[in-house]
Design a protein around this motif. Sequence first.
Motif, short mmCIF file in Angstrom:
data_model
loop_
_atom_site.label_atom_id
_atom_site.label_comp_id
_atom_site.label_asym_id
_atom_site.label_seq_id
_atom_site.Cartn_x
_atom_site.Cartn_y
_atom_site.Cartn_z
N ILE A 128 166.20 -49.18 22.37
CA ILE A 128 167.24 -49.95 22.42
C ILE A 128 168.72 -50.07 20.88
N HIS A 129 168.55 -50.59 20.24
CA HIS A 129 169.80 -51.12 18.71
C HIS A 129 170.32 -49.59 18.44
N ILE A 166 163.91 -48.37 28.30
CA ILE A 166 164.75 -48.92 26.84
C ILE A 166 165.86 -49.38 27.59
N VAL A 167 166.25 -48.23 28.61
CA VAL A 167 167.63 -48.31 29.11
C VAL A 167 167.85 -49.11 29.92
N ARG A 168 167.02 -50.30 30.51
CA ARG A 168 167.30 -51.53 31.02
C ARG A 168 167.36 -52.57 30.38
N ALA A 169 166.98 -52.29 29.62
CA ALA A 169 167.46 -53.29 27.81
C ALA A 169 168.86 -52.64 27.29
N VAL A 170 169.21 -51.94 26.96
CA VAL A 170 170.31 -51.39 26.71
C VAL A 170 171.44 -51.94 27.33
N ASP A 173 177.13 -48.62 30.61
CA ASP A 173 176.98 -48.03 32.36
C ASP A 173 176.76 -46.90 31.94
N ASN A 174 177.04 -46.47 30.44
CA ASN A 174 177.16 -45.16 29.82
C ASN A 174 176.27 -44.34 28.66
N VAL A 175 174.96 -45.52 29.17
CA VAL A 175 173.81 -44.88 28.90
C VAL A 175 172.25 -44.94 29.96
N GLY A 176 171.85 -43.95 30.30
CA GLY A 176 171.02 -43.16 31.64
C GLY A 176 170.96 -42.56 30.59
N PHE A 177 169.32 -41.37 31.71
CA PHE A 177 168.75 -40.64 31.61
C PHE A 177 168.76 -38.89 32.07
N VAL A 178 167.91 -38.43 31.27
CA VAL A 178 168.03 -36.61 31.12
C VAL A 178 166.52 -37.05 31.76
N PHE A 179 166.19 -36.14 33.03
CA PHE A 179 165.03 -36.71 33.47
C PHE A 179 164.58 -35.00 32.65
#
Length: 289
Positions: A128-129, A166-170, A173-179
């Motif tokens: 997250i940090h 982790i993504v929710r805590a960050v 808007d420019n942090v998401g997933f690749v699945f």
Amino acid sequence: MYTSYNEACGKDCSDLMTDLKLCEKAGMDYIEIRLDMLRDFLKTGTLEELTDFFAKSRLKPHAINAVYLRQDFLKEDTGAADDPVMQDFLLACEAGKAIGSHYMIIVPPLDPSGVFTGNVQEAEKDCIHILKKLSEFARPYEMNLCFELVGLKKSCVRTIEAADRIVRAVDEDNVGFVFDSYNIYLCGKCNDFSKIREVQPEKIFAVHLMSADDVPEEEMGQDKRCFPGEGVVDTDAFLKTLGETGYNGMVSVETFRPQYWRQTPEWVIENAYRTVHEALKKNDCLSYL
């Protein structure tokens, strides 16, 4: 969804410019550029040459792959520019800005011993940090960060639920997933992709599609990946679940299979395109640029 090619599929039998030309010829919509192959290209080529190629091609760049995190990365504010992880990150940012790529794959810390023995909760806090810091650094380049869970035991982030926390805590808007279908499967041979429905759908920035050999868990590894439709990963369920979220972005074939590296680049890319195209068409989610 749109066809895409990840250069890992043929990394030991090809080079960046060959991949670009063959992906365009095959009909791919997007390409994911590997950082090591980009560095090799830049020994004699330039970012301007890549920019010129994409300006004239229907093929478009998507994510640059990949930046591998360490838990101690960015713990100190000084000396970060000399850190190999930061050097990879800045190269991806600078190349992305030049060629029109707005996505970068970010891989969580992996324990080189083969099994993550640290504190998982502390590792999530570190992720997250780091992602918050990298989010800030990425904004001037208009770069989005695609956080990728890895299901192997050496990873500190093995499940969709952990990546989602982790993504929710960050909360940037420019942090998401690749699945990645196989990285999800790697954690306990999981073919249940339903947890994807519980993430924020707008945070799904990229998708990696592949299947894998049916081997005992102790033999599972990234070298067991194969083209979709040929192995034990339920790629149909994976694509259908993504479709239920409203995802309509790129779907990139990503294998690390030594047998493929012994083939020609033409063979690798033609088969990558054929199998991803067939998978998307079969599941009624094929789109065209």
